[in-house]
Scaffold this motif. Structure first.
Motif, mmCIF file in Angstrom:
data_model
loop_
_atom_site.group_PDB
_atom_site.id
_atom_site.type_symbol
_atom_site.label_atom_id
_atom_site.label_comp_id
_atom_site.label_asym_id
_atom_site.label_seq_id
_atom_site.Cartn_x
_atom_site.Cartn_y
_atom_site.Cartn_z
ATOM 1 N N LEU A 35 0.831 -1.201 0.000
ATOM 2 C CA LEU A 35 0.000 0.000 0.000
ATOM 3 C C LEU A 35 0.868 1.255 0.000
ATOM 4 N N ARG A 36 0.349 2.299 -0.614
ATOM 5 C CA ARG A 36 1.026 3.597 -0.622
ATOM 6 C C ARG A 36 -0.024 4.673 -0.366
ATOM 7 N N LEU A 37 0.349 5.653 0.440
ATOM 8 C CA LEU A 37 -0.540 6.747 0.797
ATOM 9 C C LEU A 37 0.130 8.046 0.385
ATOM 10 N N VAL A 38 -0.543 8.824 -0.473
ATOM 11 C CA VAL A 38 -0.055 10.149 -0.858
ATOM 12 C C VAL A 38 -1.014 11.145 -0.219
ATOM 13 N N LYS A 113 -1.926 -4.467 6.842
ATOM 14 C CA LYS A 113 -1.063 -3.502 6.148
ATOM 15 C C LYS A 113 -1.616 -2.085 6.271
ATOM 16 N N MET A 114 -2.940 -1.944 6.203
ATOM 17 C CA MET A 114 -3.571 -0.625 6.305
ATOM 18 C C MET A 114 -3.324 -0.025 7.690
ATOM 19 N N LYS A 115 -3.493 -0.831 8.737
ATOM 20 C CA LYS A 115 -3.238 -0.341 10.088
ATOM 21 C C LYS A 115 -1.783 0.105 10.223
ATOM 22 N N SER A 116 -0.863 -0.709 9.715
ATOM 23 C CA SER A 116 0.564 -0.367 9.771
ATOM 24 C C SER A 116 0.849 0.910 9.002
ATOM 25 N N LEU A 117 0.223 1.050 7.838
ATOM 26 C CA LEU A 117 0.413 2.246 7.008
ATOM 27 C C LEU A 117 -0.082 3.495 7.735
ATOM 28 N N PHE A 118 -1.267 3.432 8.337
ATOM 29 C CA PHE A 118 -1.814 4.589 9.046
ATOM 30 C C PHE A 118 -0.954 4.951 10.256
ATOM 31 N N GLU A 119 -0.461 3.948 10.984
ATOM 32 C CA GLU A 119 0.415 4.218 12.128
ATOM 33 C C GLU A 119 1.722 4.861 11.666
ATOM 34 N N LYS A 120 2.255 4.374 10.560
ATOM 35 C CA LYS A 120 3.488 4.943 10.007
ATOM 36 C C LYS A 120 3.252 6.391 9.551
#
Length: 137
Positions: A35-38, A113-120
């Motif tokens: 996942l990638r968040l911009v 993965k989404m939870k990890s991404l949001f925490e990061k």
């Protein structure tokens, strides 16, 4: 955040072309494979706390039915886990979520993965000094 707020109303959907263009030009990025968040900060008073869009590559999933499945998965996981961001940050954001692999992950893997991404994302945003802090008088 309560269960009542686990919604994804129309106001939170990222649709404004100007905002999407600005997101791709000046946005910052956080990744947690696949996942990638911009994201960018939004200073509009009327804007909701989060505006989010999702994208799945046509290169990786040729059939629209497969792309739509992963977009639904991303939206559902965003809806259930956005409280991670809302509880810790007061700033308003526009963001785009990308699913960037051919791998066909199941719901639980995407949720993890989404939870990890949001925490990061929260850690990265809190560690970055804001532009106002950098200004000298």
């Amino acid at each position: 955040m309560t269960k009542q707020n686990e919604t994804y109303p129309k106001e939170e959907k990222l649709k404004a072309k100007r905002l999407i263009d600005e997101l791709f030009i000046t946005g910052k990025s956080v990744s947690k494979y696949p996942l990638r968040l911009v994201y960018i900060e939004v200073n509009n008073e009327q804007a909701p706390p989060l505006q989010t869009g999702v994208s799945v590559s046509k290169r990786h999933f040729k059939k629209a039915v497969d792309r739509n499945y992963y977009k639904r998965l991303l939206r559902e996981n965003y809806r259930k886990n956005k409280s991670i961001i809302l509880d810790q940050l007061d700033q308003k954001f526009a963001m785009m979520l990308f699913y960037q692999t051919k791998d066909r992950l199941n719901y639980q893997e995407v949720e993890h993965k989404m939870k990890s991404l949001f925490e990061k994302f929260v850690k990265q945003y809190q560690a970055t000094p804001s532009e106002e802090d950098n200004k000298t008088i």
